[in-house]
Design an enzyme around this catalytic site. Structure first.
Site, short mmCIF file in Angstrom:
data_model
loop_
_atom_site.label_atom_id
_atom_site.label_comp_id
_atom_site.label_asym_id
_atom_site.label_seq_id
_atom_site.Cartn_x
_atom_site.Cartn_y
_atom_site.Cartn_z
N CYS A 273 0.84 -1.19 0.00
CA CYS A 273 0.00 0.00 0.00
C CYS A 273 0.87 1.24 0.00
O CYS A 273 2.11 1.17 0.06
CB CYS A 273 -0.94 0.01 1.20
SG CYS A 273 -0.06 0.06 2.78
N CYS B 167 3.32 1.68 2.83
CA CYS B 167 4.55 0.90 2.64
C CYS B 167 5.55 1.70 1.80
O CYS B 167 6.75 1.75 2.11
CB CYS B 167 4.25 -0.42 1.95
SG CYS B 167 3.17 -1.52 2.86
N CYS C 187 44.28 -24.95 -7.32
CA CYS C 187 44.26 -25.74 -6.10
C CYS C 187 43.23 -25.19 -5.14
O CYS C 187 42.58 -24.17 -5.41
CB CYS C 187 45.65 -25.77 -5.44
SG CYS C 187 46.20 -24.14 -4.90
N CYS D 191 43.45 -21.55 -4.07
CA CYS D 191 42.92 -20.60 -5.05
C CYS D 191 41.42 -20.40 -4.82
O CYS D 191 40.91 -19.27 -4.89
CB CYS D 191 43.15 -21.11 -6.47
SG CYS D 191 44.87 -21.36 -6.93
N ASP E 234 4.59 -40.66 1.33
CA ASP E 234 3.19 -40.38 1.10
C ASP E 234 2.62 -41.59 0.35
O ASP E 234 3.33 -42.19 -0.46
CB ASP E 234 3.02 -39.11 0.28
CG ASP E 234 1.58 -38.88 -0.13
OD1 ASP E 234 0.74 -38.70 0.75
OD2 ASP E 234 1.31 -38.93 -1.34
N ASP F 241 4.50 -36.70 -3.95
CA ASP F 241 4.31 -36.27 -5.33
C ASP F 241 3.23 -35.21 -5.49
O ASP F 241 3.10 -34.63 -6.56
CB ASP F 241 3.94 -37.46 -6.21
CG ASP F 241 2.50 -37.91 -6.01
OD1 ASP F 241 2.03 -37.84 -4.86
OD2 ASP F 241 1.86 -38.32 -6.99
N ASP G 136 1.98 -32.32 -0.55
CA ASP G 136 3.22 -32.87 0.00
C ASP G 136 4.33 -31.82 0.07
O ASP G 136 5.36 -32.05 0.71
CB ASP G 136 3.73 -34.04 -0.85
CG ASP G 136 2.79 -35.23 -0.80
OD1 ASP G 136 2.18 -35.45 0.26
OD2 ASP G 136 2.67 -35.93 -1.81
#
Length: 833
Positions: free
Chosen positions: A25, A28, A92, A95, A506, A706, A710
């Site tokens: 709004c 804000c 290495c 680095c 599930d 799935d 879930d």
């Protein structure tokens, strides 16, 4: 959010534009503006509620990071984004640490992760408040080359590794050819004394050694010396110090031996050139092995055809893949790979989707069916309408997911980072102490032996193997997983999955097919089965629940007319209600009848309990406020579900099932599967609490699901595993995607996780134990006790071998896994829709 000490000064004028979260709004907007105007030197502040963006100019007093901090404190955070840049010149683990520290010092950066194997840095920062040019500049200031990578699928590790391998191979061959005469002359001096120490011989060796260090060996000095001068030495600095010290000492011995103590003038040209040659050879082998670790992404991108046949005005036109647009009609001929994601318009065929699901059996495709680009068409011809191109295609998204997983860091890497951050300076200190110790304690002339042992310490302790131990195993392991139809969205999930003690499934769509069917219709007094089905199907025709689809399908199978409901309402976890043909209906679980205040019929309730004990799901129907009928729906158990449960229990894991079914139905299904832990009657919102309860009772939890409901449980679990044939929301909430939908893929995912972590432990043990064991030998601590010494040449060979050993060990993961793979090509998408 103060910037670390040593960061570059803030420019006098900085113009910023960035998104802001949480504004709803005008008030804000006012709060955001006030927070930004309070910054020192802030002017031209503008906040747009419609676009949720803010802009301002800072006149030197504040930094971009201060703007983000001020808004976060005001409750309107700037969203986080990620930039990826390519970094060249790293060799290495030290680095990696140096680049990460340089990036973290850029104001506004919230975290940086650098991968030695892929040569990429992923930087988390406030969106719009960190310039990519600042990130590149920070890396370059640390002594490395950097460039920004574009969004979308952008990595071609095979091409990059091939180019690096060619350059290393060229330098290694040049170094070997120039070093060979030096070695021959040095060894010849032991056979023919007249050659040993001769001025001509010394000058020839000096000239050849100069060529080796100035040409193929220049890379060590160009990268190592600047880091050494800045106080941040790396592996290149160790090689430059070791080879350079041996070379300079030999040069003085050859050109001005009088500057050295009597008897101390010795030539070590062969050591300096062989150090460079052997390390270049090791890096060449390393580059080839590292290239093989990234083959998963390269094979992914190779699956897409380069061109597509677009049908325009009834004529086929061949166009490049980049020219495809959404809505184009693409023709796929027999035996061709599908050019793009889309839906079949006409034609039928069987398509090999093993790259998507890991399953070898071709899938029949006809009008309306989804197609995934890169899958292999069978004998039929298909026309499909393109609905995704570029980075939006399944192929591109999976390539990006695999890349992110391969570029991530495991928690175990934190130990390596802490050690390697101090390792190289410590090695230089040990080498210096070795030199001084031999110089003071060894009999004269001690300068030569002191130098040789100090150089051996510098060379043997290069931390290449430490830096490669973890990322190579992650790359190979996640690539192997992708080829098995298992997609790790997050590399750290590899480590967390190994530690789980509970696997909670599930039920619907995970352990069962997710395609339920009506098995029983029980009509109360005054009703027929057809009447019950007609009313129930009319109400359920507006529901998206899997059980609703089963009721509608049963009515259609009997040829019944399905009427549209009025005043339809669905209550998640309870049931649905509305009006059909002017009659008031409620359909759902027994608790829904209780909620509505409808008394249960004793006979129907008893019948429902008997059906539930047989593993069927009863659905109660109330008609005009009276409990009037009952339907029973059964969902077949997935093939392989029982074997999966048995395999998990055999590994000592607690296997649980979470379902919204009533306890009797849940118990029937669980008993048939061999599952002892059952949480039944769980509403969607209760799955999170169920996961927490399992964790409290047994330890870390892996949740497999799935459905949309879930998603919270997948996010709450220590490791969330989504069935790839499920919903987008479930897939996005998970850490691991089992793309085939086969529960047995979980067993393989666990096996891969354990194999990768075991491989990392082996690699780290080798890298650390190797240095711990050989540094004292290289320093010559065993010599006073009659033990062996380690020449710089042998140290160089051993150091190169350690890196190749670690890479070779990681490559063994390409054969890890459970069942034989249907096709040795990467599996793809989390789902084909």
């Amino acid at each position: 959010m103060d910037a670390p000490i040593g960061t570059a000064p803030v420019p006098e004028h900085v113009s910023l534009s960035f998104p802001v979260e949480g504004m709803s709004c005008a008030s804000c907007v006012g709060r955001v503006e006030r927070a930004l105007k309070a910054l020192p030197g802030a002017r031209d502040v503008a906040v747009n509620l419609a676009t949720h963006r803010a802009s301002l100019v800072l006149d030197g007093g504040a930094r971009p990071a201060d703007a983000a901090a001020a808004l976060a404190e005001a409750g309107y955070p700037v969203p986080e984004t990620q930039s990826v840049i390519a970094v060249e010149g790293m060799s290495c683990a030290s680095c990696v640490g140096r680049v990460e520290r340089a990036l973290a010092a850029v104001p506004g950066v919230r975290g940086a992760s650098v991968n030695l194997v892929t040569g990429q840095a992923a930087i988390r920062h406030a969106e719009g408040l960190v310039a990519t040019s600042d990130l590149v500049a920070a890396v370059e200031a640390a002594g490395y080359e950097a460039r920004l990578l574009d969004d979308g699928p952008r990595i071609d590790p095979a091409a990059r590794q091939e180019a690096e391998g060619r350059a290393l191979r060229r330098d290694a061959i040049a170094a070997a050819l120039l070093s060979a005469p030096v070695v021959v002359l040095d060894m010849g001096g032991h056979i023919l004394p007249q050659l040993h120490g001769g001025s001509v011989t010394a000058l020839v060796q000096a000239a050849l050694a100069t060529l080796v260090l100035a040409w193929p060996g220049r890379r060590f000095f160009l990268r190592g010396v600047p880091g050494l001068l800045r106080g941040h030495p790396d592996m290149n600095a160790l090689v430059a110090l070791g080879a350079g010290a041996a070379y300079l000492y030999s040069l003085v011995s050859a050109l001005a031996p009088g500057l050295l103590p009597a008897g101390a003038a010795h030539l070590y040209f062969e050591a300096s050139v062989l150090i460079v040659t052997l390390i270049l050879l090791g890096r060449t082998l390393e580059a080839g092995a590292r290239g093989r670790t990234g083959q998963a992404i390269a094979r992914l991108m190779d699956l897409a055809p380069k061109t597509a046949r677009v049908v325009r005005d009834g004529t086929e036109v061949e166009v490049g893949l980049a020219e495809l647009r959404i809505g184009d009609v693409v023709r796929v001929r027999p035996g061709e790979r599908v050019a793009a994601d889309g839906a079949v318009l006409s034609g039928t065929s069987h398509v090999d989707e093993s790259m998507v699901t890991g399953e070898a059996v071709p899938v029949r495709k006809g009008p309306g069916d989804r197609m995934v680009g890169g899958t292999l068409n069978g004998r039929g011809s298909l026309d499909l309408r393109v609905d995704a191109v570029g980075a939006a295609t399944v192929l591109a998204q999976i390539a990006a997911m695999v890349e992110r997983a391969q570029g991530g860091k495991l928690p175990i890497q934190a130990l390596v980072d802490r050690v390697t951050g101090r390792f190289v300076p410590a090695v230089i200190g040990i080498a210096l102490a070795t030199f001084l110790g031999w110089l003071v304690l060894a009999p004269a002339p001690a300068l030569g032996p002191a130098l040789v042992n100090a150089v051996a310490v510098l060379i043997i302790a290069c931390p290449c193997a430490m830096g490669l131990a973890t990322p190579t195993a992650i790359m190979v392991g996640t690539g192997r997983a992708a080829s098995r139809g298992i997609l790790f969205r997050d590399g750290a999930a590899l480590q967390r999955l190994r530690d789980v003690r509970v696997v909670a499934f599930d039920k619907t769509g995970t352990l069962t097919e997710g395609r339920p069917r009506v098995t029983d219709v029980v009509a109360g007094p005054g009703l027929t089965e057809d009447a019950v089905l007609t009313l129930a199907a009319g109400l359920e025709s507006r529901s998206e629940h899997p059980l609703a689809g089963a009721v509608v399908a049963a009515a259609r199978a009997r040829g019944l007319t399905i009427a549209d409901p009025a005043d339809f309402e669905a209550l998640d976890g309870f049931g649905v209600s509305g009006e059909v043909a002017g009659r008031s209906l409620a359909l759902g679980a027994p608790r829904y009848l209780d909620r509505l205040g409808i008394a249960r019929d004793p006979d129907l309730t008893a019948r429902a309990e008997r059906l539930a004990r047989g593993g069927k799901s009863p659905i109660h129907l109330a008609l005009d406020g009276r409990h009037a009928a009952l339907l029973a729906v059964a969902d077949p158990v997935k093939a392989g579900a029982r074997e999966t449960v048995a395999a998990l229990r055999a590994q000592g894991l607690v296997v649980a099932m979470v379902t919204g079914d009533d306890p009797h139905t849940a118990a029937g299904v669980a008993t048939s599967l061999g599952i002892a832990e059952v949480a039944a009657g769980i509403l969607p919102g209760g799955k999170v609490e169920t996961v927490r309860a399992f964790r409290s009772a047994h330890g870390p939890v892996a949740f497999v699901g799935d459905g949309i409901n879930d998603a919270p449980a997948l996010a709450e679990a220590d490791v969330g595993l989504a069935i790839g044939t499920g919903t987008d929301i479930a897939v996005e909430s998970a850490d691991v995607v089992l793309m085939s939908g086969d529960p047995q893929a979980l067993v393989e995912a666990l096996a891969l996780s354990r194999a990768v972590m075991a491989n990392i432990r082996q690699n780290l043990f080798w890298a650390f134990a190797y240095n711990a064991a050989l540094i004292p030998v290289a320093a010559g601590l065993l010599v006073p006790f009659g033990g062996p010494a380690l020449s710089p040449v042998l140290a160089a060979g051993a150091m190169a071998f350690s890196s190749v050993f670690v890479l070779g060990n990681a490559l063994r993961l390409r054969r890890a896994g459970g069942r034989p793979a249907p096709a040795e090509q990467p599996a793809l998408a989390p789902r084909a829709a």
